[in-house]
Scaffold this active site. Sequence first.
Site, PDB file in Angstrom:
ATOM      1  N   MET A   8       0.694  -1.372  -0.101  1.00  0.00           N
ATOM      2  CA  MET A   8      -0.535  -0.409   0.311  1.00  0.00           C
ATOM      3  C   MET A   8       1.065   1.260  -0.262  1.00  0.00           C
ATOM      4  O   MET A   8       0.269   2.512   0.585  1.00  0.00           O
ATOM      5  CB  MET A   8      -0.897  -0.148   1.302  1.00  0.00           C
ATOM      6  N   MET A  41       2.564   3.647  -5.299  1.00  0.00           N
ATOM      7  CA  MET A  41       1.495   2.311  -6.250  1.00  0.00           C
ATOM      8  C   MET A  41       0.872   1.441  -6.274  1.00  0.00           C
ATOM      9  O   MET A  41      -0.252   1.389  -6.998  1.00  0.00           O
ATOM     10  CB  MET A  41       3.098   2.383  -7.090  1.00  0.00           C
ATOM     11  N   GLY A  42       0.929   0.778  -5.547  1.00  0.00           N
ATOM     12  CA  GLY A  42      -0.105   0.031  -5.569  1.00  0.00           C
ATOM     13  C   GLY A  42      -1.604   0.732  -4.535  1.00  0.00           C
ATOM     14  O   GLY A  42      -2.774   0.320  -5.568  1.00  0.00           O
ATOM     15  N   VAL A  65       5.428  -4.394  -4.050  1.00  0.00           N
ATOM     16  CA  VAL A  65       6.124  -4.180  -2.460  1.00  0.00           C
ATOM     17  C   VAL A  65       7.875  -4.411  -3.176  1.00  0.00           C
ATOM     18  O   VAL A  65       7.746  -4.214  -5.123  1.00  0.00           O
ATOM     19  CB  VAL A  65       6.403  -5.336  -1.738  1.00  0.00           C
ATOM     20  N   ASN A  97       9.656  -3.335  -9.874  1.00  0.00           N
ATOM     21  CA  ASN A  97      10.989  -3.623 -10.750  1.00  0.00           C
ATOM     22  C   ASN A  97      11.434  -4.356 -10.929  1.00  0.00           C
ATOM     23  O   ASN A  97      12.880  -3.900 -10.158  1.00  0.00           O
ATOM     24  CB  ASN A  97      11.312  -1.689 -11.219  1.00  0.00           C
ATOM     25  N   SER A 137       4.930   1.603 -16.093  1.00  0.00           N
ATOM     26  CA  SER A 137       4.654   2.462 -16.036  1.00  0.00           C
ATOM     27  C   SER A 137       4.244   4.039 -16.287  1.00  0.00           C
ATOM     28  O   SER A 137       2.947   3.246 -17.024  1.00  0.00           O
ATOM     29  CB  SER A 137       6.261   3.176 -17.560  1.00  0.00           C
ATOM     30  N   GLY A 138       4.682   4.855 -15.543  1.00  0.00           N
ATOM     31  CA  GLY A 138       3.953   6.080 -15.734  1.00  0.00           C
ATOM     32  C   GLY A 138       3.345   6.497 -13.856  1.00  0.00           C
ATOM     33  O   GLY A 138       3.342   7.643 -14.485  1.00  0.00           O
ATOM     34  N   GLY A 139       4.969   5.667 -13.372  1.00  0.00           N
ATOM     35  CA  GLY A 139       4.904   6.676 -11.958  1.00  0.00           C
ATOM     36  C   GLY A 139       3.289   7.004 -10.965  1.00  0.00           C
ATOM     37  O   GLY A 139       2.781   5.896 -11.214  1.00  0.00           O
ATOM     38  N   HIS A 182      13.572  -0.022 -21.187  1.00  0.00           N
ATOM     39  CA  HIS A 182      11.934   1.034 -21.251  1.00  0.00           C
ATOM     40  C   HIS A 182      12.830   2.003 -20.190  1.00  0.00           C
ATOM     41  O   HIS A 182      13.262   3.456 -20.512  1.00  0.00           O
ATOM     42  CB  HIS A 182      10.980   0.424 -20.778  1.00  0.00           C
ATOM     43  N   ASN A 183      13.526   1.798 -19.412  1.00  0.00           N
ATOM     44  CA  ASN A 183      14.304   3.092 -18.019  1.00  0.00           C
ATOM     45  C   ASN A 183      14.836   3.053 -18.305  1.00  0.00           C
ATOM     46  O   ASN A 183      15.929   3.786 -18.181  1.00  0.00           O
ATOM     47  CB  ASN A 183      13.753   1.618 -16.390  1.00  0.00           C
ATOM     48  N   ARG A 227      24.526  10.127 -13.948  1.00  0.00           N
ATOM     49  CA  ARG A 227      23.695  10.230 -13.116  1.00  0.00           C
ATOM     50  C   ARG A 227      25.139   9.871 -11.223  1.00  0.00           C
ATOM     51  O   ARG A 227      24.990  10.399 -10.506  1.00  0.00           O
ATOM     52  CB  ARG A 227      23.176   9.190 -12.820  1.00  0.00           C
TER      53      ARG A 227
END
Length: 498
Positions: free
Chosen positions: A11, A14-15, A75, A103, A129-131, A187-188, A292
Amino acid sequence: MKKADIGIIGMEVMGRNLALNFERNGYTVCVFNRTGEKTKAFVETQGKGKNIIPTYELSDFVANLEKPRKIMLMVKEGQPVDDFISKLVPLIDKGDLIIDGGNSFFKDTIRRYKDLTDKGILFIGTGVSGGEEGALKGPAIMPGGHFDGYKLVEEMFQKISAKAYDGQPCVTFIGPDGAGHYVKMVHNGIEYGDMQLIGECCWFFKNGFGMSSGEIAEIMTEWNGEKDILRSYLIQITGDLMKEKHKIKENEYLVDIVADITRMKGTGTWTVQSALELLVPVPTIASAVFSREMSQDKDIRLQISSLLKLDVKEKFKGSKKNIIKIAHDALYIAKISSYAQGLALLKAASDFYKWDLKLGEIAKIWRAGCIIRAQFLDEITKAYIENPQLPNLLVDKNFSEFIIKNIKKLAKFIEIAHKAGVPVPAFANSYDYILQITSPVMFSAQVSALQRDYFGAHGYFKLKGIDNPEILKTDDGKDREFHTEWLIEGRPEKEVTK
């Protein structure tokens, strides 16, 4: 009481948002979290009055699910996923489905897929994906694993996924075992490259032209125009965030006082590691990862910048408007190069792991919902649907024509950025990737091949001739290998037989 159509464990944001997304699309959702306080807080706020069933024991969670049970883990990757799977297995039946929506590293997904297959439990490792916004309103979804498991949730995933402009849901079955998480990983990696390219462009505008962040925001907003080839989510949000003002000092922009440290969760690094394993060059993505890492060396950069003062900046001369146009087209070519690298890695992984990835379908589901959604993904989709065996994105007619016509703009942008004292490793690596992959003969590699043979007797291959760049073959089609006895007088050459 009606049982739930799907259960979600985890929870965090994202969940929670996925639970709300499923519920909004007509499904009853059962939720569980390791710490019950988060479950309780969710159902008393965002989930209040909705078809969401809170549970506080894992056995109750399982008991509240319709059979065959469909359980989605949201999770943290790694041990938490294994821990929940081990706890769930004794409570569920053969034919039930576990979905890992985090991920996770694709090799962990392959291992879990095999373990659960042996137990008769269905498993799909699913890239989402999409945050936060995507999870709530519609993400791009990349499921891979048991096809029978995917069929259990196909309609549900189609309903909750993002929809492209043509109404197509941004979800498709990717392939067996770890294919879904692998595609999300790449994708990432592409996302890393995209962000780095845009960031370098903004850095040039700031240091090369002395533009304010507000002025740069205007350029980004213009580049996100409805018919612009650069139109994308990342360009859009860059235009938005660059104009955000400091909350305390009204004349300052937020971006100007944000610490120059970009953190990362690992998917970009995994992408580069896999590329090294599969012998696929992804220099733009690698440069983004390294940048990075460099950003996190803040203390050493502060120290060295005070000790090693470089005089490399030249005052800009020329038309600002013209250079902005050059930067625009340079960014597009660099972006094509970066995507070509990522898609080449997907192709190699598909062959190695026997996933039979459909690159056109993958590009198609990236058109909406996900972070790298962009207008030119339509062109990528068309390219691979028209020619599924396309050796590299760069040779597609639509892209190759633009590159041939404008490649000098990319070279020019790199030149003027360096003159302004701005490092542009992602642009430079995108450019060099194009130069290398279009070189029938790489002379640097010829030199290195003989260097290796000289100091280590590693052998080398030969071309058919100075004017024929193809490899010399044996009668049965194998590459002929040679070695020069460098330390013997006369340096005799012999053919190596294996």
